[in-house]
Design an enzyme around this catalytic site. Sequence first.
Site, PDB file in Angstrom:
ATOM      1  N   VAL A 155     -18.941 -19.119  24.654  1.00 41.10           N
ATOM      2  CA  VAL A 155     -18.991 -19.873  23.643  1.00 41.10           C
ATOM      3  C   VAL A 155     -17.951 -19.394  22.510  1.00 41.10           C
ATOM      4  O   VAL A 155     -16.735 -20.298  22.214  1.00 41.10           O
ATOM      5  CB  VAL A 155     -18.686 -21.489  23.860  1.00 41.10           C
ATOM      6  CG1 VAL A 155     -19.871 -21.271  23.224  1.00 41.10           C
ATOM      7  CG2 VAL A 155     -18.247 -22.545  23.535  1.00 41.10           C
ATOM      8  N   TYR A 156     -18.132 -18.643  21.752  1.00 40.92           N
ATOM      9  CA  TYR A 156     -17.843 -18.860  20.589  1.00 40.92           C
ATOM     10  C   TYR A 156     -16.142 -17.848  20.332  1.00 40.92           C
ATOM     11  O   TYR A 156     -15.841 -17.109  20.672  1.00 40.92           O
ATOM     12  CB  TYR A 156     -18.266 -17.649  20.128  1.00 40.92           C
ATOM     13  CG  TYR A 156     -19.947 -18.272  18.790  1.00 40.92           C
ATOM     14  CD1 TYR A 156     -20.801 -19.459  19.458  1.00 40.92           C
ATOM     15  CD2 TYR A 156     -21.284 -17.211  19.281  1.00 40.92           C
ATOM     16  CE1 TYR A 156     -21.464 -19.772  19.025  1.00 40.92           C
ATOM     17  CE2 TYR A 156     -22.226 -18.096  18.692  1.00 40.92           C
ATOM     18  CZ  TYR A 156     -22.825 -19.315  18.972  1.00 40.92           C
ATOM     19  OH  TYR A 156     -23.860 -19.668  18.660  1.00 40.92           O
ATOM     20  N   SER A 157     -15.231 -18.594  19.775  1.00 46.49           N
ATOM     21  CA  SER A 157     -13.494 -18.396  19.588  1.00 46.49           C
ATOM     22  C   SER A 157     -13.732 -18.218  20.971  1.00 46.49           C
ATOM     23  O   SER A 157     -12.539 -16.962  20.885  1.00 46.49           O
ATOM     24  CB  SER A 157     -13.527 -17.590  18.364  1.00 46.49           C
ATOM     25  OG  SER A 157     -13.870 -17.522  17.970  1.00 46.49           O
ATOM     26  N   ASP A 158     -13.950 -18.921  22.293  1.00 48.27           N
ATOM     27  CA  ASP A 158     -13.240 -18.707  23.156  1.00 48.27           C
ATOM     28  C   ASP A 158     -13.470 -17.532  23.911  1.00 48.27           C
ATOM     29  O   ASP A 158     -12.711 -16.467  24.853  1.00 48.27           O
ATOM     30  CB  ASP A 158     -11.577 -19.468  23.522  1.00 48.27           C
ATOM     31  CG  ASP A 158     -11.688 -19.119  24.896  1.00 48.27           C
ATOM     32  OD1 ASP A 158     -12.034 -19.108  25.562  1.00 48.27           O
ATOM     33  OD2 ASP A 158     -10.061 -18.758  24.911  1.00 48.27           O
TER      34      ASP A 158
END
Length: 326
Positions: A60-63
Amino acid sequence: MDYVKLGNTGLDVSRLCLGCMGFGVAERWIHQWVLNEENSRPIIKKALELGINFFDTANVYSDGTSEEIVGRALKDFANRDEIVLATKVYFPMHEGPNGKGLSRKHIMSEIDKSLKRLGTDYVDLYQIHRWDYDTPIEETMEALHDIVKVGKARYIGASAMFAWQFQKALHTAERNGWTRFVSMQNHLNLLYREEEREMLPLCKEEKIGVIPYSPLASGRLTRDWKETTYRSETDEVQKSKYDATADADRFIVERVAEIAEKRNVPRVRVALAWLLQKEPVAAPIVGATKISHLEDAVAALSLQLTQEEIAFLEEPYVPHPIVGHK
């Protein structure tokens, strides 16, 4: 650099883990302070030079762009066989009812996407990012077990949940002969110590490696109380974690400053030294957006606090609302 076994395993990890939430494309993430790829690569390279072999990110980090940046950098700078690469699954990655959670469908889909972004055939540690209240834990644990058995992950871990939930997951795995969690990535620092009540004793008893996130309380433990940064002004997640207890937390921050002044060291070293001496902590997850952040973190490994100093730091703490478990 010092190295320790991660929980009850033979896996050697550096005493510090580089948290990679700060690397990515800001336009694709809730945090506008993250570093782009050009500025991230020197941080990752320096971490390796300092002996850090443990890197933690999440889909999920920065998509997903954090995974991409970390994967490319490690491929260019490191020997994959010596790197301990960790990522996580749970939060929404696309719209629709099956775009999040810990169902078998979501886990099986997301591990392949993470591996592709990371540019590797396997991750060393695959972690559930939160507890999924809508999926039976049996379904989740069997899916994770299958991922380990086909070689897409070497170990599995968990993050941010209640102790009873973690115990239920451990029991479910043991009852069915499935792969067991070896680590707990939980919220722990001088400003938030609620994990000391149940989770830390459970992890010590079960020989679980604790890898705390937010060891510096998003930087609040490292600077004067009134000093702000771009992150502190824009990071709404940080505000949700600490603003409610700011009046009580201020006394702890001031005590960190007092000991740091007496020891003639930066405050970050005092805050990390406290955490490194807390059992059963294996490797705090340190975020770094500057080379100096890494250097100060590594220097904390050589700072040994006295029992009197530890008591002085801990004395002002008051109970805090639980945050991060949902």
